[in-house]
Design a protein around this motif. Structure first.
Motif, PDB file in Angstrom:
ATOM      1  N   THR A  19       5.917   8.677   1.223  1.00 16.93           N
ATOM      2  CA  THR A  19       6.515   9.254   0.004  1.00 16.93           C
ATOM      3  C   THR A  19       6.364   8.333  -1.198  1.00 16.93           C
ATOM      4  OG1 THR A  19       8.687   8.359   0.640  1.00 16.93           O
ATOM      5  CG2 THR A  19       8.181  10.632   1.290  1.00 16.93           C
ATOM      6  N   ARG A  59       3.762   7.127  -2.165  1.00 18.03           N
ATOM      7  CA  ARG A  59       2.464   7.456  -2.758  1.00 18.03           C
ATOM      8  C   ARG A  59       2.420   8.899  -3.259  1.00 18.03           C
ATOM      9  NH1 ARG A  59      -0.482   3.162  -3.911  1.00 18.03           N
ATOM     10  NH2 ARG A  59      -2.417   4.322  -3.654  1.00 18.03           N
ATOM     11  N   THR A  60       3.577   9.499  -3.454  1.00 17.33           N
ATOM     12  CA  THR A  60       3.636  10.902  -3.875  1.00 17.33           C
ATOM     13  C   THR A  60       3.257  11.060  -5.346  1.00 17.33           C
ATOM     14  OG1 THR A  60       5.385  11.391  -2.278  1.00 17.33           O
ATOM     15  CG2 THR A  60       5.146  12.917  -4.118  1.00 17.33           C
ATOM     16  N   HIS A  72      -3.526  12.093  -0.949  1.00 16.25           N
ATOM     17  CA  HIS A  72      -2.218  11.905  -1.568  1.00 16.25           C
ATOM     18  C   HIS A  72      -1.201  12.942  -1.085  1.00 16.25           C
ATOM     19  CE1 HIS A  72      -3.513   8.819  -4.384  1.00 16.25           C
ATOM     20  NE2 HIS A  72      -4.560   9.555  -4.687  1.00 16.25           N
ATOM     21  N   GLY A 117       6.928   7.440  -6.251  1.00 16.84           N
ATOM     22  CA  GLY A 117       5.601   7.911  -6.629  1.00 16.84           C
ATOM     23  C   GLY A 117       5.360   7.835  -8.117  1.00 16.84           C
ATOM     24  N   LEU A 122       0.346   4.524  -9.176  1.00 24.87           N
ATOM     25  CA  LEU A 122       1.000   4.262  -7.899  1.00 24.87           C
ATOM     26  C   LEU A 122       1.114   2.764  -7.631  1.00 24.87           C
ATOM     27  CD1 LEU A 122      -0.539   7.103  -5.710  1.00 24.87           C
ATOM     28  CD2 LEU A 122       1.811   6.938  -6.564  1.00 24.87           C
TER      29      LEU A 122
END
Length: 209
Positions: A4, A6-7, A30, A51, A121
């Protein structure tokens, strides 16, 4: 389990944009969440949201700049990439001044989008780390007595022991004792260690006007 942290949160009232960009980003590995409006995004976003945000400038109800402002007001730190249409350069400049890390003009290239998201990110990861460090520093400061905290406040202001003693109405020797005690509690070996912990916890920051 999906990462999460990297959301990518896509906020755009154009359904075609949401679908095409989310498809592209998912193929690139992603995690993606989409929102049809700034209002919908703000309803579900908290300080724990992780993120970055792909945010359209022009949307009904509230525009991207207003979303960006409300995130800041709520203390929500998420790197923002602003999407702009042709002729929105002035708005894009305002967005960057307000903290957006990048703006992309539609139609944007896939490579440019992916590069901007990677940078966002990476910044989000640094923000998360800073948040953790700040929390740890605040916990350490909580162990100080009120008098030790007063001495620390003086140290943060760069005051010598004599001035701290005058401000607190105590003897200089007493300040020295409190200073030694607070350094021991903070596991600080030097003044620079003390200041680093204090600044990480947010002490010494200018008050908002």
């Amino acid at each position: 389990m999906p990462d999460t942290a990297r959301t990518v949160h896509i906020v755009d009232d154009d359904e075609a944009i949401r679908q095409s960009v989310s498809f592209m980003l998912r193929k690139a590995g992603h995690v993606v969440e989409t929102y049809p409006s700034g209002v919908a995004f703000l309803k579900t976003t908290t300080r724990e949201t992780q993120g970055c945000v792909l945010l359209d400038v022009r949307m009904p109800e509230i525009d991207g700049l207003e979303v960006q402002t409300r995130l800041a007001q709520q203390g929500i730190i998420l790197p923002v990439i602003m999407l702009t249409g042709h002729g929105d350069v002035t708005l894009a400049v305002r967005a960057v001044k307000a903290g957006a890390i990048e703006f992309l003009e539609k139609p944007f290239e896939r490579a440019a989008l992916l590069q901007a998201i990677d940078e966002a990110l990476d910044q989000a990861g640094r923000n998360d780390r800073n948040h953790i460090l700040a929390g740890e520093a605040i916990i350490r400061l909580a162990a100080l007595t009120a008098r030790e905290r007063g001495v620390l406040d003086g140290m943060v202001l760069g005051r010598p022991n004599k001035l701290i003693a005058f401000d607190l109405g105590i003897a200089t020797r007493t300040v020295e004792v409190h200073r030694a005690n607070l350094m021991e509690k903070l596991s600080a070996r030097s003044l620079s260690d003390v200041l680093r912990i204090a600044f990480t916890a947010g002490l010494g920051e200018p008050e908002a006007a």
